[in-house]
Write a protein that holds these residues in place. Structure first.
Motif, PDB file in Angstrom:
ATOM      1  N   VAL A   1      -0.626   5.219  -7.645  1.00 10.98           N
ATOM      2  CA  VAL A   1      -1.567   4.251  -8.439  1.00 10.98           C
ATOM      3  C   VAL A   1      -2.249   3.570  -7.190  1.00 10.98           C
ATOM      4  O   VAL A   1      -1.848   3.826  -6.048  1.00 10.98           O
ATOM      5  CB  VAL A   1      -0.692   3.124  -9.136  1.00 10.98           C
ATOM      6  N   ALA A   2      -3.264   2.997  -7.718  1.00 10.56           N
ATOM      7  CA  ALA A   2      -3.996   2.227  -6.596  1.00 10.56           C
ATOM      8  C   ALA A   2      -3.465   0.843  -6.109  1.00 10.56           C
ATOM      9  O   ALA A   2      -2.739   0.216  -6.991  1.00 10.56           O
ATOM     10  CB  ALA A   2      -5.497   1.862  -7.286  1.00 10.56           C
ATOM     11  N   ARG A   3      -3.588   0.430  -4.986  1.00 10.44           N
ATOM     12  CA  ARG A   3      -3.078  -0.844  -4.407  1.00 10.44           C
ATOM     13  C   ARG A   3      -3.389  -1.815  -5.391  1.00 10.44           C
ATOM     14  O   ARG A   3      -2.613  -2.881  -5.672  1.00 10.44           O
ATOM     15  CB  ARG A   3      -3.572  -0.979  -2.934  1.00 10.44           C
ATOM     16  N   THR A   4      -4.563  -1.860  -5.981  1.00  7.94           N
ATOM     17  CA  THR A   4      -5.107  -2.876  -6.856  1.00  7.94           C
ATOM     18  C   THR A   4      -4.222  -2.842  -8.040  1.00  7.94           C
ATOM     19  O   THR A   4      -3.933  -4.097  -8.437  1.00  7.94           O
ATOM     20  CB  THR A   4      -6.533  -2.791  -6.970  1.00  7.94           C
ATOM     21  N   THR A   5      -3.853  -1.891  -8.507  1.00  8.05           N
ATOM     22  CA  THR A   5      -2.963  -1.754  -9.463  1.00  8.05           C
ATOM     23  C   THR A   5      -1.492  -2.338  -9.319  1.00  8.05           C
ATOM     24  O   THR A   5      -1.067  -3.376 -10.029  1.00  8.05           O
ATOM     25  CB  THR A   5      -2.619  -0.124 -10.005  1.00  8.05           C
ATOM     26  N   VAL A   6      -1.126  -2.230  -8.365  1.00  6.91           N
ATOM     27  CA  VAL A   6       0.306  -2.872  -7.851  1.00  6.91           C
ATOM     28  C   VAL A   6       0.049  -4.285  -7.682  1.00  6.91           C
ATOM     29  O   VAL A   6       0.841  -5.182  -8.358  1.00  6.91           O
ATOM     30  CB  VAL A   6       0.849  -2.424  -6.507  1.00  6.91           C
ATOM     31  N   HIS A   7      -0.994  -4.841  -7.145  1.00  5.31           N
ATOM     32  CA  HIS A   7      -1.296  -6.128  -7.041  1.00  5.31           C
ATOM     33  C   HIS A   7      -1.678  -7.008  -8.373  1.00  5.31           C
ATOM     34  O   HIS A   7      -1.311  -8.171  -8.483  1.00  5.31           O
ATOM     35  CB  HIS A   7      -2.465  -6.551  -6.001  1.00  5.31           C
ATOM     36  N   ARG A   8      -2.439  -6.279  -9.107  1.00  5.09           N
ATOM     37  CA  ARG A   8      -2.781  -6.893 -10.464  1.00  5.09           C
ATOM     38  C   ARG A   8      -1.322  -6.894 -11.412  1.00  5.09           C
ATOM     39  O   ARG A   8      -1.317  -8.173 -12.126  1.00  5.09           O
ATOM     40  CB  ARG A   8      -3.407  -5.650 -11.359  1.00  5.09           C
TER      41      ARG A   8
ATOM     42  N   GLU B   1       0.907  -1.283   0.036  1.00  6.20           N
ATOM     43  CA  GLU B   1      -0.045   0.135  -0.056  1.00  6.20           C
ATOM     44  C   GLU B   1       1.028   1.185   0.058  1.00  6.20           C
ATOM     45  O   GLU B   1       0.673   2.233  -0.787  1.00  6.20           O
ATOM     46  CB  GLU B   1      -0.976   0.136   1.129  1.00  6.20           C
ATOM     47  N   GLN B   2       1.898   1.081   0.813  1.00  4.74           N
ATOM     48  CA  GLN B   2       2.793   2.469   0.736  1.00  4.74           C
ATOM     49  C   GLN B   2       3.675   2.363  -0.599  1.00  4.74           C
ATOM     50  O   GLN B   2       3.831   3.498  -1.002  1.00  4.74           O
ATOM     51  CB  GLN B   2       4.004   2.364   2.008  1.00  4.74           C
ATOM     52  N   ILE B   3       3.864   1.590  -1.075  1.00  5.19           N
ATOM     53  CA  ILE B   3       4.500   1.392  -2.515  1.00  5.19           C
ATOM     54  C   ILE B   3       3.580   2.223  -3.495  1.00  5.19           C
ATOM     55  O   ILE B   3       3.845   2.947  -4.193  1.00  5.19           O
ATOM     56  CB  ILE B   3       5.370   0.170  -2.750  1.00  5.19           C
ATOM     57  N   ALA B   4       2.129   1.813  -3.185  1.00  7.96           N
ATOM     58  CA  ALA B   4       1.061   2.178  -4.401  1.00  7.96           C
ATOM     59  C   ALA B   4       1.132   3.772  -4.263  1.00  7.96           C
ATOM     60  O   ALA B   4       1.007   4.300  -5.218  1.00  7.96           O
ATOM     61  CB  ALA B   4      -0.065   1.325  -4.198  1.00  7.96           C
ATOM     62  N   GLU B   5       1.019   4.050  -2.926  1.00  3.29           N
ATOM     63  CA  GLU B   5       0.904   5.263  -2.656  1.00  3.29           C
ATOM     64  C   GLU B   5       1.908   6.126  -3.206  1.00  3.29           C
ATOM     65  O   GLU B   5       1.858   7.251  -4.060  1.00  3.29           O
ATOM     66  CB  GLU B   5       0.649   5.659  -1.298  1.00  3.29           C
ATOM     67  N   ALA B   6       3.243   5.760  -2.999  1.00  2.26           N
ATOM     68  CA  ALA B   6       4.438   6.625  -3.633  1.00  2.26           C
ATOM     69  C   ALA B   6       4.404   6.486  -5.165  1.00  2.26           C
ATOM     70  O   ALA B   6       4.886   7.420  -5.862  1.00  2.26           O
ATOM     71  CB  ALA B   6       5.654   5.820  -3.257  1.00  2.26           C
ATOM     72  N   ALA B   7       3.892   5.357  -5.787  1.00  3.23           N
ATOM     73  CA  ALA B   7       3.688   5.394  -7.063  1.00  3.23           C
ATOM     74  C   ALA B   7       2.439   6.136  -7.700  1.00  3.23           C
ATOM     75  O   ALA B   7       2.533   6.462  -9.002  1.00  3.23           O
ATOM     76  CB  ALA B   7       3.671   4.031  -7.538  1.00  3.23           C
TER      77      ALA B   7
END
Length: 191
Positions: A44-51, A36-42
């Motif tokens: 993008v949504a957390r779901t995008t990172v997990h996808r 979630e922290q990585i997604a926020e820094a990027a």
């Protein structure tokens, strides 16, 4: 491939690169950071990172793979087989330091079990061996120096320089190559 497909693929590649770069920044500061922290820094949504990455481990593996490719490209860009050995030694050093400084977290994980990462590292080591043997053949390194030992010392110097945060890559490369070629002593040996 249609223009739409190319545009979608290009957009997906940019998103992955954005996530990888954000993960490097975040995990360099906090190796225990969440997805979630990585997604926020990027951005993008957390779901995008997990996808894009099924797990945190998959993300870190992707980072190691990306950094390894950048590492190999940094060596290739110096043209060590065709450039005079002293120039190639400096250029390889500066290029590799840039990657190690920018991708420090990922490079520290780049000795993963991924066979592709291992293959790339083996190729870079072989190129480095050829560079050091060429440096010895042209008189850049003394004839009595063991090139394998010199390469291992060189790797240690690169590692320490990248960790030092004591200057830019060009300044560090100059210091490093000077240290490697001149040593730190007065020229007097043990014998």
């Amino acid at each position: 491939m249609s223009e739409t497909t190319r545009a979608l693929r290009s957009d997906a590649e940019r998103t992955v690169r954005t996530i990888l770069e954000a993960a490097e920044r975040v995990l360099s500061r906090n190796p225990a950071a969440s997805m979630e922290q990585i997604a926020e820094a990027a951005g993008v949504a957390r779901t995008t990172v997990h996808r894009r990455f099924a797990s945190r481990e998959a993300l870190v593996d992707a980072m190691a793979g990306w950094a390894t490719k950048q590492f190999a490209a940094a060596v290739e860009a110096a043209h060590p087989e065709t450039t005079p050995p002293l120039v190639a030694l400096y250029q390889v050093t500066a290029n590799v330091l840039r990657v190690k400084i920018d991708w420090g977290f990922a490079m520290s994980r780049a000795l993963s079990s991924d066979p592709e990462v291992g293959r790339v590292h083996a190729e870079v080591e072989a190129r480095c061996d050829r560079l050091f043997r060429g440096a010895q053949a042209t008189g850049v390194l003394r004839a009595d120096v063991d090139p394998d030992w010199a390469r291992r010392v060189y790797y240690a110097l690169i590692h320490e320089a990248a960790q030092s945060h004591d200057g830019d890559a060009d300044t560090l490369a100059t210091r490093l190559v000077d240290t490697l070629l001149r040593g730190l002593g007065t020229g007097k040996g043990l014998a």
